[in-house]
Each structure stands twice: as C-alpha cells, then as structure tokens.
Motif scaffolding. Structure first.
Motif, PDB file in Angstrom:
ATOM      1  N   ARG A  35       0.838  -1.186   0.000  1.00  0.00           N
ATOM      2  CA  ARG A  35       0.000   0.000   0.000  1.00  0.00           C
ATOM      3  C   ARG A  35       0.879   1.243   0.000  1.00  0.00           C
ATOM      4  O   ARG A  35       1.809   1.367   0.760  1.00  0.00           O
ATOM      5  CB  ARG A  35      -0.923   0.015   1.225  1.00  0.00           C
ATOM      6  CG  ARG A  35      -1.769  -1.244   1.334  1.00  0.00           C
ATOM      7  CD  ARG A  35      -2.861  -1.069   2.356  1.00  0.00           C
ATOM      8  NE  ARG A  35      -3.835  -0.094   1.920  1.00  0.00           N
ATOM      9  CZ  ARG A  35      -4.787  -0.359   1.031  1.00  0.00           C
ATOM     10  NH1 ARG A  35      -4.870  -1.539   0.478  1.00  0.00           N
ATOM     11  NH2 ARG A  35      -5.650   0.573   0.677  1.00  0.00           N
ATOM     12  N   GLU A  65      -2.160 -10.369   1.487  1.00  0.00           N
ATOM     13  CA  GLU A  65      -2.904 -10.099   0.259  1.00  0.00           C
ATOM     14  C   GLU A  65      -4.400  -9.999   0.526  1.00  0.00           C
ATOM     15  O   GLU A  65      -5.084  -9.128  -0.007  1.00  0.00           O
ATOM     16  CB  GLU A  65      -2.639 -11.199  -0.778  1.00  0.00           C
ATOM     17  CG  GLU A  65      -1.224 -11.220  -1.340  1.00  0.00           C
ATOM     18  CD  GLU A  65      -0.278 -12.057  -0.500  1.00  0.00           C
ATOM     19  OE1 GLU A  65       0.837 -12.306  -0.964  1.00  0.00           O
ATOM     20  OE2 GLU A  65      -0.647 -12.462   0.618  1.00  0.00           O
ATOM     21  N   THR A  90      -5.233  -6.705   2.144  1.00  0.00           N
ATOM     22  CA  THR A  90      -5.164  -5.613   1.181  1.00  0.00           C
ATOM     23  C   THR A  90      -6.395  -5.588   0.295  1.00  0.00           C
ATOM     24  O   THR A  90      -6.967  -4.526   0.020  1.00  0.00           O
ATOM     25  CB  THR A  90      -3.894  -5.740   0.323  1.00  0.00           C
ATOM     26  OG1 THR A  90      -2.746  -5.683   1.166  1.00  0.00           O
ATOM     27  CG2 THR A  90      -3.820  -4.625  -0.701  1.00  0.00           C
ATOM     28  N   THR A 106      -9.104  -2.472   0.168  1.00  0.00           N
ATOM     29  CA  THR A 106      -9.435  -1.794  -1.086  1.00  0.00           C
ATOM     30  C   THR A 106     -10.932  -1.786  -1.331  1.00  0.00           C
ATOM     31  O   THR A 106     -11.522  -0.755  -1.685  1.00  0.00           O
ATOM     32  CB  THR A 106      -8.706  -2.464  -2.269  1.00  0.00           C
ATOM     33  OG1 THR A 106      -7.289  -2.273  -2.119  1.00  0.00           O
ATOM     34  CG2 THR A 106      -9.153  -1.872  -3.597  1.00  0.00           C
ATOM     35  N   ASN A 123      -4.469  -1.121  -4.942  1.00  0.00           N
ATOM     36  CA  ASN A 123      -3.794  -2.410  -4.827  1.00  0.00           C
ATOM     37  C   ASN A 123      -4.833  -3.504  -4.937  1.00  0.00           C
ATOM     38  O   ASN A 123      -5.719  -3.632  -4.072  1.00  0.00           O
ATOM     39  CB  ASN A 123      -3.074  -2.512  -3.480  1.00  0.00           C
ATOM     40  CG  ASN A 123      -1.856  -1.624  -3.427  1.00  0.00           C
ATOM     41  OD1 ASN A 123      -0.953  -1.759  -4.250  1.00  0.00           O
ATOM     42  ND2 ASN A 123      -1.827  -0.708  -2.483  1.00  0.00           N
TER      43      ASN A 123
END
Length: 327
Positions: free
Chosen positions: A85, A165, A168, A172, A248
């Motif tokens: 990020r 992952e 993230t 998002t 991301n």
C-alpha cells in the motif's frame, strides 16, 4: 479497364496488417479508441495494457490477474506475492494517519501561489508497486467485487484469508464502498471501459483529456528531492474534474471521484538531481467538508473552507477534464 495486380496486392497487404494490428490490441484499448478517438492515452493507462513493452522495471511485489485468476508474476508463472500500500491520500478529507504523519516534511499539500515559477518544495512522486494490468470489462464483471463476497474473491485468486494479500483486498473494497463527502461522486472502476464511461458521464462529454504525472527521465529515482517550479504553468479546463487513483488489487482497479469545485493544473518541475517532471496538480477550492484535524490544515496552518488546498498526483493516477480552453 485492366487490373493493376501489384497495387491490389499492396492494398490487400496493408489491409491484412491493419486487421492484424487491430486483433492484437487488447479489448480495453479497442474500447478507448472507439469512444475516445481524439484523446491521447496517458502513460499511467497504456502501461497497464502493454506492461511488458512499457515497464522497464518489474517489481516482484505484484499480483497480476490472468485468465485463470491465479496470482502470477509478469511471465505468467505462479509466485507468492505481497500487495504493498502506498501512503498517498486520495481521500484527502479524512483524518490524519500514521502514514501521513510520516510525510510531514514533504510538500504533500500546498497553496495555489506555491505553483508560481521559481518556487521550491520537497516532494516524492510515489508509485504503486502493484503492476497488475487491466482485465476486459466482461472478465472483471464476472468476478465479485464486494465485501459480502470476500470468501469467494479469496478463493478465485487462491489467496489465504489470513494473508497480507487478503487484508489488502479487503481494505481496497472497503474503501471503495465507503461514502464520500457532500458533492462528491465516487466509483471504483474495475476495468478501463468502466473508467472511461464514468469519467465521460460525469464530465458530460466525450471530448476530454486524460492526463497523468510523468517523470521524463528514464531510470529516475523515486526518492524525495527538492523541486523547482519552471515557467509554463497551465490551468486545465473546467471546474469539475474526475480523478482516478490506482489501487492495490489482483487486477487494475481505480478509485475515481468527481469533485466540484476543483481546479487542475499541469506544471513543469526540475529536481535538484536534474530530473524533469511533468506534474499534475489538483486544487480543492472548497475544503469546508474536510476533517478539521486533517494533516493539510496542520501543515499549511489554515482552517477548513478558508483557502484552496492543492496536491500533486502520483505517476499512476489520472485526472480527466473537458477538452476546451478556459477564459
């Protein structure tokens, strides 16, 4: 009337080449060409269509989506990756975070007068290390994009729910689902086609410019430098702009928001290392709805709603404006 065989063969060859080139273009680029034939595609977009030909440096910290939805490196081989990020603040009205406080000595925010020729400021043009490319709209629409479908999304991309992952991806999507402030229209574009449609619909014209910040020297470093504003400041058309910020995600997703009243500028900067930058700056003309504790007010020593606040766009973000001259 005779047949000119050499001319006919030449024309047929040209037609075959044209058809081959057309077929070789990705679907998102074909859509761009059909909807925006007179709009130059910025580098921030074109490199996400042809990454192997435009990206000289490949980060291993990527998660690129391919047909089977598996995480891959840029050669198409599976790998263990991390989505990083970047601490850039597109939700500029939010409260300050630890990442923001870390950048207090950098000119994240500045005033319109600071763009006059000869002004110097410290800045870093950060770049999202995730080089995930665009999916065609049909492919993107077939993959869930909702906080209610996280388990399905993790399964699709073979991501462990407890991994970095997965966190993230979750962040998002949550940012995309969060409401904006009064007068702001938000949309997360999961394809280039949907970004084009949103931007042109909010600007109410297909006669648009799409512009991104560009570091003009190849191999330039992204570290903090002192930049001097050069002559040639240009104000872009319109008082309403659409800004799209790279996110991301396993494939290219952009957080877009239409903001009014806003002014957009393009200016030339020269770093203390000699590197030249064509920089895009956004100036928010009404900050009355921003969080009073926002870092911008701390840095600039001003209060909400009193004076326009500006910031540069990183190199992988895009500003959309009407393509006509202002008075």
């Amino acid at each position: 009337m005779g047949f000119h065989l050499p001319l006919i063969f030449a024309l047929l060859s040209l037609a075959a080449v044209a058809l081959a080139n057309h077929a070789a273009q990705p679907a998102p680029q074909l859509y761009w060409n059909s909807v925006l034939p007179n709009t130059q595609m910025p580098r921030a977009i074109s490199e996400l269509l042809h990454p192997d030909s435009t990206n000289e440096e490949k980060s291993t910290n990527t998660m690129n989506a391919v047909g089977n939805g598996k995480p891959t490196d840029h050669k198409g081989k599976p790998e263990n990756t991390v989505l990083l990020r970047v601490p850039f603040f597109y939700r500029v009205y939010d409260h300050p975070t630890d990442n923001q406080l870390h950048y207090k000595n950098v000119a994240i925010f500045f005033l319109e007068k600071d763009m006059r020729s000869g002004t110097t400021m410290n800045f870093q043009f950060p770049r999202n290390s995730n080089t995930a490319t665009f999916l065609p709209r049909e492919s993107a629409q077939s993959i869930p994009f909702s906080s209610n479908k996280l388990s399905e999304i993790f399964n699709h991309f073979s991501v462990k729910p407890t991994s970095v992952e997965a966190e993230t991806i979750k962040q998002t999507i949550e940012e995309c689902e969060a409401p904006g402030i009064k007068g702001e229209e938000i949309y997360c574009a999961t394809s280039l086609e949907s970004m084009v449609d949103f931007s042109t619909s909010k600007l109410r014209t297909r006669n648009v410019q799409a512009i991104s910040t560009e570091v003009l020297e190849k191999g330039a470093t992204m570290s903090i430098h002192k930049y001097t504003t050069m002559p040639g400041l240009k104000k872009l058309a319109g008082d309403k702009v659409v800004v799209c910020h790279k996110q991301n995600y396993p494939y290219a997703v952009f957080y877009c928001h239409a903001i009014k009243p806003t002014a957009a500028y393009v200016l030339s900067l020269k770093g203390d290392d000699g590197v030249k930058v064509k920089a895009v700056a956004i100036c928010h003309l009404d900050t009355s709805e921003w969080n009073p504790k926002h870092l911008a007010f701390q840095i600039l020593k001003v209060k909400p709603g009193t004076i326009p606040i500006c910031h540069f766009l990183p190199t992988d973000h895009i500003v959309w404006v009407p393509n006509h001259k202002t008075a």
